[in-house]
Design an enzyme around this catalytic site. Structure first.
Site, short mmCIF file in Angstrom:
data_model
loop_
_atom_site.label_atom_id
_atom_site.label_comp_id
_atom_site.label_asym_id
_atom_site.label_seq_id
_atom_site.Cartn_x
_atom_site.Cartn_y
_atom_site.Cartn_z
CG ASP A 42 -2.04 -1.03 1.13
OD1 ASP A 42 -1.82 -2.10 0.50
OD2 ASP A 42 -3.12 -0.79 1.71
CE LYS A 66 -6.90 -1.13 2.48
NZ LYS A 66 -5.57 -1.70 2.78
CE LYS A 119 -5.32 2.19 2.41
NZ LYS A 119 -4.24 1.44 3.08
#
Length: 258
Positions: A101, A200, A164
């Site tokens: 991430d 996400k 995300k």
């Protein structure tokens, strides 16, 4: 769409959770506890998301469970030192991370350095190998819907497997408004025959109603069959408690919107 019972929302959401502990003071004992919670009587979460220093420990604890190990790089500042971020990513992959991430250098992006942001993402993607790359836009800090749209496109063009919303470390984290922009871009890409990109939302997602709202939005934009762990994750530390309560019959509130 009619209301769905809490247990139904929970059953759908549990395998989508990236169970997260990114507390600054996180200890090895905390990671033991987190990994133990990742496999529940109702099924497993998708991944745990932890600091790079804990990847080796988590990978060992979760071996054979089917739960992935995700870690964060360039986190949470979204800095400009691309060489350091690439090096951090290489170590995380070598330690056993299945997913990365990455916080995109969003301040540089907002300042007009879009090529720099794209290049950093490309260079991290190049060292990820088979690992998933989720690019954190930090939408609450970007703010402007047009810039969130542009940041999503930059991240996808540079090789993001997921886009995300947030780190969970700023004042404004996941919002349905940002989610709609990001999911719309994913839907447009899909409709045009492009590659599949996941989504996400992260930060502040704690309740069944929170989960239901994001699932309903994804269903509306991409269809009810699109949502799966391959395409959709919840980044959360507290959501699992609400999901397990509902699955155990301890949640009394109907999840509005379903």
């Amino acid at each position: 769409m009619t209301d769905m019972a809490p247990a139904e929302v929970a059953r759908r959401a549990l395998p989508l959770v990236d169970l997260t502990n990114l507390d600054d003071a996180c200890t090895t004992a905390d990671i033991d506890a987190l990994c133990a919670r990742a496999v529940t009587p109702h099924g497993s979460v998708a991944a745990v998301c932890i600091w790079p220093r804990h990847v080796v420990q988590a990978a060992s604890l979760l071996a054979g469970t089917g739960v992935n190990v995700a870690t964060v790089v360039n986190f949470p500042q979204g800095g400009d030192d691309t060489l350091a971020v690439v090096a951090e990513t290489k170590v995380a992959i070598a330690d056993g991370a299945d997913e990365i991430d990455l916080v995109m250098p969003y301040r540089a992006f907002v300042a007009g350095r879009r090529g720099f942001a794209e290049e950093q993402i490309r260079r991290v993607r190049a060292v990820c190998g088979e690992a998933l790359l989720k690019v954190i836009l930090e939408t609450g800090e970007i703010g402007d819907p047009l810039l969130i749209h542009a940041a999503s496109n930059v991240a996808i063009a540079a090789g993001a497997d997921f886009i995300k919303t947030s780190t969970g470390k700023v004042k404004v984290n996941a919002t349905l408004e940002a989610a709609e922009i990001m999911l719309t871009i994913i839907e447009e890409l899909r409709r045009e025959g492009g590659r599949e990109v996941g989504f996400k939302p992260a930060g502040g997602i704690r309740t069944l109603d929170d989960a239901a709202a994001y699932l309903m939005l994804a269903d509306r934009l991409l269809g009810a069959n699109w949502v799966s762990a391959a395409h959709f994750r919840f980044g959360a530390s507290g959501l699992l408690d609400a999901l397990l309560a509902a699955l155990d019959g301890r949640e009394q509130t109907t999840a509005k919107g379903y």
